[in-house]
Design a protein around this motif. Structure first.
Motif, PDB file in Angstrom:
ATOM      1  N   VAL A 113      12.961   6.816  -5.803  1.00  0.00           N
ATOM      2  CA  VAL A 113      11.620   6.334  -6.165  1.00  0.00           C
ATOM      3  C   VAL A 113      10.649   7.500  -6.018  1.00  0.00           C
ATOM      4  O   VAL A 113      10.670   8.187  -4.993  1.00  0.00           O
ATOM      5  CB  VAL A 113      11.196   5.167  -5.229  1.00  0.00           C
ATOM      6  N   LEU A 124      -8.825  -8.857   6.082  1.00  0.00           N
ATOM      7  CA  LEU A 124      -9.372  -8.812   7.442  1.00  0.00           C
ATOM      8  C   LEU A 124     -10.899  -8.796   7.446  1.00  0.00           C
ATOM      9  O   LEU A 124     -11.523  -9.327   8.356  1.00  0.00           O
ATOM     10  CB  LEU A 124      -8.818  -7.597   8.195  1.00  0.00           C
ATOM     11  N   LEU A 158       2.954  -3.731   8.202  1.00  0.00           N
ATOM     12  CA  LEU A 158       1.551  -3.834   7.780  1.00  0.00           C
ATOM     13  C   LEU A 158       1.186  -5.303   7.535  1.00  0.00           C
ATOM     14  O   LEU A 158       0.130  -5.787   7.969  1.00  0.00           O
ATOM     15  CB  LEU A 158       1.348  -3.004   6.505  1.00  0.00           C
ATOM     16  N   TYR A 167      -0.576 -10.212  24.759  1.00  0.00           N
ATOM     17  CA  TYR A 167       0.640 -10.674  24.081  1.00  0.00           C
ATOM     18  C   TYR A 167       0.395 -11.108  22.642  1.00  0.00           C
ATOM     19  O   TYR A 167       1.332 -11.165  21.855  1.00  0.00           O
ATOM     20  CB  TYR A 167       1.302 -11.802  24.874  1.00  0.00           C
ATOM     21  N   THR A 172      -3.590  -9.906  13.376  1.00  0.00           N
ATOM     22  CA  THR A 172      -5.026  -9.681  13.577  1.00  0.00           C
ATOM     23  C   THR A 172      -5.817 -10.937  13.220  1.00  0.00           C
ATOM     24  O   THR A 172      -6.796 -11.286  13.887  1.00  0.00           O
ATOM     25  CB  THR A 172      -5.501  -8.477  12.740  1.00  0.00           C
ATOM     26  N   ILE A 173      -5.381 -11.635  12.158  1.00  0.00           N
ATOM     27  CA  ILE A 173      -6.047 -12.889  11.779  1.00  0.00           C
ATOM     28  C   ILE A 173      -5.922 -13.902  12.921  1.00  0.00           C
ATOM     29  O   ILE A 173      -6.898 -14.551  13.304  1.00  0.00           O
ATOM     30  CB  ILE A 173      -5.423 -13.458  10.477  1.00  0.00           C
ATOM     31  N   VAL A 179     -11.891 -12.408   7.194  1.00  0.00           N
ATOM     32  CA  VAL A 179     -11.663 -13.117   8.463  1.00  0.00           C
ATOM     33  C   VAL A 179     -12.702 -12.675   9.501  1.00  0.00           C
ATOM     34  O   VAL A 179     -13.230 -13.491  10.251  1.00  0.00           O
ATOM     35  CB  VAL A 179     -10.228 -12.868   8.983  1.00  0.00           C
ATOM     36  N   THR A 218     -15.393 -15.086  11.518  1.00  0.00           N
ATOM     37  CA  THR A 218     -15.254 -15.314  12.967  1.00  0.00           C
ATOM     38  C   THR A 218     -16.275 -14.553  13.808  1.00  0.00           C
ATOM     39  O   THR A 218     -16.440 -14.862  14.986  1.00  0.00           O
ATOM     40  CB  THR A 218     -13.838 -14.898  13.449  1.00  0.00           C
ATOM     41  N   ARG A 228      21.083   4.451  -4.662  1.00  0.00           N
ATOM     42  CA  ARG A 228      19.831   3.804  -5.057  1.00  0.00           C
ATOM     43  C   ARG A 228      19.022   4.809  -5.878  1.00  0.00           C
ATOM     44  O   ARG A 228      18.956   5.982  -5.514  1.00  0.00           O
ATOM     45  CB  ARG A 228      19.066   3.467  -3.775  1.00  0.00           C
ATOM     46  N   PHE A 285       8.306  -5.500  -5.650  1.00  0.00           N
ATOM     47  CA  PHE A 285       7.354  -4.381  -5.768  1.00  0.00           C
ATOM     48  C   PHE A 285       7.376  -3.456  -4.554  1.00  0.00           C
ATOM     49  O   PHE A 285       6.672  -2.464  -4.532  1.00  0.00           O
ATOM     50  CB  PHE A 285       5.927  -4.937  -5.944  1.00  0.00           C
ATOM     51  N   ILE A 286       8.151  -3.831  -3.536  1.00  0.00           N
ATOM     52  CA  ILE A 286       8.166  -3.010  -2.312  1.00  0.00           C
ATOM     53  C   ILE A 286       9.375  -2.069  -2.368  1.00  0.00           C
ATOM     54  O   ILE A 286      10.517  -2.521  -2.270  1.00  0.00           O
ATOM     55  CB  ILE A 286       8.243  -3.891  -1.040  1.00  0.00           C
ATOM     56  N   PRO A 287       9.143  -0.762  -2.531  1.00  0.00           N
ATOM     57  CA  PRO A 287      10.276   0.170  -2.583  1.00  0.00           C
ATOM     58  C   PRO A 287      11.057   0.172  -1.268  1.00  0.00           C
ATOM     59  O   PRO A 287      10.471  -0.002  -0.185  1.00  0.00           O
ATOM     60  CB  PRO A 287       9.612   1.532  -2.828  1.00  0.00           C
ATOM     61  N   HIS A 288      12.365   0.348  -1.386  1.00  0.00           N
ATOM     62  CA  HIS A 288      13.250   0.306  -0.227  1.00  0.00           C
ATOM     63  C   HIS A 288      12.804   1.285   0.865  1.00  0.00           C
ATOM     64  O   HIS A 288      12.871   0.980   2.052  1.00  0.00           O
ATOM     65  CB  HIS A 288      14.666   0.654  -0.713  1.00  0.00           C
ATOM     66  N   GLU A 289      12.329   2.459   0.449  1.00  0.00           N
ATOM     67  CA  GLU A 289      11.991   3.528   1.408  1.00  0.00           C
ATOM     68  C   GLU A 289      10.825   3.158   2.331  1.00  0.00           C
ATOM     69  O   GLU A 289      10.730   3.658   3.444  1.00  0.00           O
ATOM     70  CB  GLU A 289      11.617   4.826   0.660  1.00  0.00           C
ATOM     71  N   VAL A 290       9.917   2.323   1.843  1.00  0.00           N
ATOM     72  CA  VAL A 290       8.738   2.005   2.657  1.00  0.00           C
ATOM     73  C   VAL A 290       8.709   0.520   3.037  1.00  0.00           C
ATOM     74  O   VAL A 290       7.663  -0.019   3.383  1.00  0.00           O
ATOM     75  CB  VAL A 290       7.408   2.382   1.938  1.00  0.00           C
ATOM     76  N   ALA A 340      -4.723  -5.726   2.811  1.00  0.00           N
ATOM     77  CA  ALA A 340      -4.779  -6.157   4.214  1.00  0.00           C
ATOM     78  C   ALA A 340      -6.198  -5.969   4.753  1.00  0.00           C
ATOM     79  O   ALA A 340      -6.747  -6.859   5.414  1.00  0.00           O
ATOM     80  CB  ALA A 340      -3.785  -5.343   5.052  1.00  0.00           C
ATOM     81  N   THR A 359      -1.341  -7.603   9.850  1.00  0.00           N
ATOM     82  CA  THR A 359      -2.509  -8.268   9.266  1.00  0.00           C
ATOM     83  C   THR A 359      -2.583  -9.715   9.747  1.00  0.00           C
ATOM     84  O   THR A 359      -3.637 -10.193  10.182  1.00  0.00           O
ATOM     85  CB  THR A 359      -2.418  -8.233   7.723  1.00  0.00           C
ATOM     86  N   THR A 376       7.686  -0.218   6.791  1.00  0.00           N
ATOM     87  CA  THR A 376       6.248   0.058   6.983  1.00  0.00           C
ATOM     88  C   THR A 376       5.417  -1.064   6.378  1.00  0.00           C
ATOM     89  O   THR A 376       4.443  -1.541   6.975  1.00  0.00           O
ATOM     90  CB  THR A 376       5.872   1.393   6.301  1.00  0.00           C
ATOM     91  N   THR A 377       5.815  -1.490   5.169  1.00  0.00           N
ATOM     92  CA  THR A 377       5.055  -2.545   4.492  1.00  0.00           C
ATOM     93  C   THR A 377       5.175  -3.865   5.258  1.00  0.00           C
ATOM     94  O   THR A 377       4.185  -4.590   5.413  1.00  0.00           O
ATOM     95  CB  THR A 377       5.562  -2.721   3.045  1.00  0.00           C
ATOM     96  N   MET A 430      -8.215 -12.822  15.889  1.00  0.00           N
ATOM     97  CA  MET A 430      -9.643 -13.109  15.663  1.00  0.00           C
ATOM     98  C   MET A 430      -9.901 -14.614  15.705  1.00  0.00           C
ATOM     99  O   MET A 430     -10.902 -15.061  16.268  1.00  0.00           O
ATOM    100  CB  MET A 430     -10.069 -12.561  14.298  1.00  0.00           C
ATOM    101  N   ILE A 457     -17.372 -15.420  17.715  1.00  0.00           N
ATOM    102  CA  ILE A 457     -16.887 -14.549  18.803  1.00  0.00           C
ATOM    103  C   ILE A 457     -18.083 -14.028  19.620  1.00  0.00           C
ATOM    104  O   ILE A 457     -18.039 -13.998  20.852  1.00  0.00           O
ATOM    105  CB  ILE A 457     -16.041 -13.383  18.235  1.00  0.00           C
ATOM    106  N   THR A 511       2.161   1.992  -3.299  1.00  0.00           N
ATOM    107  CA  THR A 511       2.535   0.703  -2.686  1.00  0.00           C
ATOM    108  C   THR A 511       1.839   0.526  -1.342  1.00  0.00           C
ATOM    109  O   THR A 511       1.218  -0.504  -1.077  1.00  0.00           O
ATOM    110  CB  THR A 511       4.066   0.635  -2.456  1.00  0.00           C
ATOM    111  N   LEU A 512       1.942   1.553  -0.503  1.00  0.00           N
ATOM    112  CA  LEU A 512       1.317   1.457   0.817  1.00  0.00           C
ATOM    113  C   LEU A 512      -0.209   1.391   0.711  1.00  0.00           C
ATOM    114  O   LEU A 512      -0.863   0.679   1.464  1.00  0.00           O
ATOM    115  CB  LEU A 512       1.726   2.643   1.685  1.00  0.00           C
ATOM    116  N   LEU A 559       5.532   5.315  -3.772  1.00  0.00           N
ATOM    117  CA  LEU A 559       5.538   4.915  -2.361  1.00  0.00           C
ATOM    118  C   LEU A 559       4.103   4.900  -1.813  1.00  0.00           C
ATOM    119  O   LEU A 559       3.685   3.962  -1.135  1.00  0.00           O
ATOM    120  CB  LEU A 559       6.386   5.888  -1.537  1.00  0.00           C
TER     121      LEU A 559
END
Lengths: 208, 227
Positions: free
Chosen positions: B17, B37, A76, A103, A83-84, B40, B44, B14, A64-69, B33, A80, A72-73, A87, B48, B25-26, B22
């Protein structure tokens, strides 16, 4: 060439293709936070969690993840999980969270993690991606602990906080400072390459 | 002599798309995400906050040199308001609370006040707590509660070689380059390689005193006048 077996997929990242000692990836945390064994284990575990979680998701949703993005995905997803971890460490192990400092957030840009997503998890089944992530993650922990052990023993005279040499030991302070990371990594690479070359030479002599 | 020219292999193309896919999807990835979060964060947040309260409680003791008794004051619009029990929930942006430390259990011998304040550094906020004696205007002790400055450079602001010499200096502090100082009791040597980060720590102390100092002075005048 036949596909590697499941055990090969799992174990190659642990040593034969170790991310730090062989591929020289993820060197920033390997040099920076390995001044004690406990910090090394904590950073290794955090990275293992992020790598495993990210590989699992990337492999599951790769169609489901297009090659172009895709990059980025991946970032992301990785961010995530980082960040988990951030925390969770802040909540339950505040001392380690403070010791690892910035770090933890920098795990996002650990090229080893993004590299495994692009090179492996995005092309393989979920099971294979999981095995690869676990193997690579444990390989990363092993490399960090190797560095941390040398630095803590020489720099603080202790292992996991337990004093080894008594009061008469004069610590090599440089080993717990940033240059100590480069020295420890350099000597480990020197030793491992010497050992590998000797083994190959002996194997060649045995074959002749 | 004839040469055969090899035709380059065809590069597989290719399928394009559409942009909406795009974005979708993002968008979905970002929403999932964010949702994860939030869960979570809910799990927490309280822990904290408790860790932060504990860190502030320990830091108050540290910067005031181990007081026998601590009293917290809410910083009101024009006066300090004494709280029945010490509350270590501090908002370092607003400087909503200060702490008085006493050398005795009865609360008669004032050691000084602890103030927690913050300023944005290179990466994120630098949260500092410091002990301050309003009678002499001297800094009693400094501790960096939280920072995300560059490891190996800016993180020297939390270490003793920088923080130690601030102890005993008089507010308003003046940051000076190491070696450029004239030896006055207001000067604080900055850190080579972390000049800005170390200046921020000095400014945090100055600003916190400028903000809460008049109310502390008013409270002190009233407390000493009442004796």
């Amino acid at each position: 060439m036949s596909d590697p077996t499941r055990s090969e997929t799992l174990f190659r990242g642990v040593w034969r293709e170790n991310p730090v000692m062989i591929h020289m990836l993820g060197l920033c945390p390997a040099l920076a936070v390995t001044n004690t064994v406990m910090n090394s284990i904590a950073m290794g575990m955090a990275t293992l969690f992020v790598l495993t979680g990210s590989s699992l998701l990337v492999s599951t949703f790769k169609r489901f993840i297009p090659h172009e993005v895709r990059i980025t995905t991946y970032i992301l997803i990785i961010a995530t999980f980082v960040t988990i971890v951030d925390m969770s460490l802040a909540a339950w192990t505040p001392g380690l969270h403070k010791a690892l400092g910035a770090y933890i957030a920098l795990i996002v840009v650990n090229c080893m993690i993004l590299g495994r997503q692009e090179a492996y998890a995005s092309k393989q089944s979920v099971g294979r991606a999981l095995l690869d992530a676990l193997g690579t993650g444990f390989g990363f922990i092993i490399a960090l602990v190797m560095m941390g052990a040398v630095r803590e023993i020489l720099g603080s005279g202790s292992f996991l906080g337990v004093s080894l040499f008594g009061d008469n030991f004069e610590p090599w302070l440089v080993m717990v400072l940033p240059p100590g990371g480069f020295l420890a990594l350099g000597f480990w690479l020197l030793g491992l390459n010497w050992w590998t070359q000797r083994r190959e030479r002996r194997a060649a002599e045995g074959a002749a | 002599m004839s040469e055969t020219v090899a035709t380059p292999p065809e590069i597989p193309t290719r399928p394009e798309v559409p942009a909406w896919k795009l974005v979708l999807t993002l968008g979905i990835a970002g929403a999932l995400a964010g949702l994860l979060l939030v869960f979570v964060d809910q799990a927490t947040r309280e822990q904290i906050a408790e860790n932060r309260r504990k860190a502030v409680r320990e830091a108050v003791g540290e910067v005031l040199g181990g007081p026998a008794k601590v009293v917290s004051f809410a910083v009101g619009a024009d006066a300090l308001v004494r709280e029945a029990e010490p509350n270590y929930e501090v908002d370092t942006v607003a400087l909503n609370r200060v702490f008085a430390g006493y050398a005795d259990e009865e609360g008669k011998q004032l050691l000084g006040f602890a103030l927690a304040y913050q300023r944005t550094g290179f990466q994120d906020a630098i949260r500092v707590i410091f002990g301050y004696d309003p009678r002499t205007k001297k800094v009693l002790g400094v501790k960096v509660l939280e920072h995300k400055e560059t490891p190996g450079l800016g993180d020297a602001i939390e270490k003793e070689p920088f923080l130690g010499p601030i102890r005993g200096q008089v507010v308003d502090l003046v940051p000076v380059k190491p070696g450029d100082g004239t030896g006055t009791e207001h000067e604080v040597d900055t850190i080579t390689g972390a000049t800005i980060s170390s200046q921020w720590v000095v400014w945090i102390i100055n600003e916190a005193v400028a903000k809460a100092g008049p109310r502390i002075d008013a409270w002190l005048a009233q407390a000493e006048g009442g004796r």
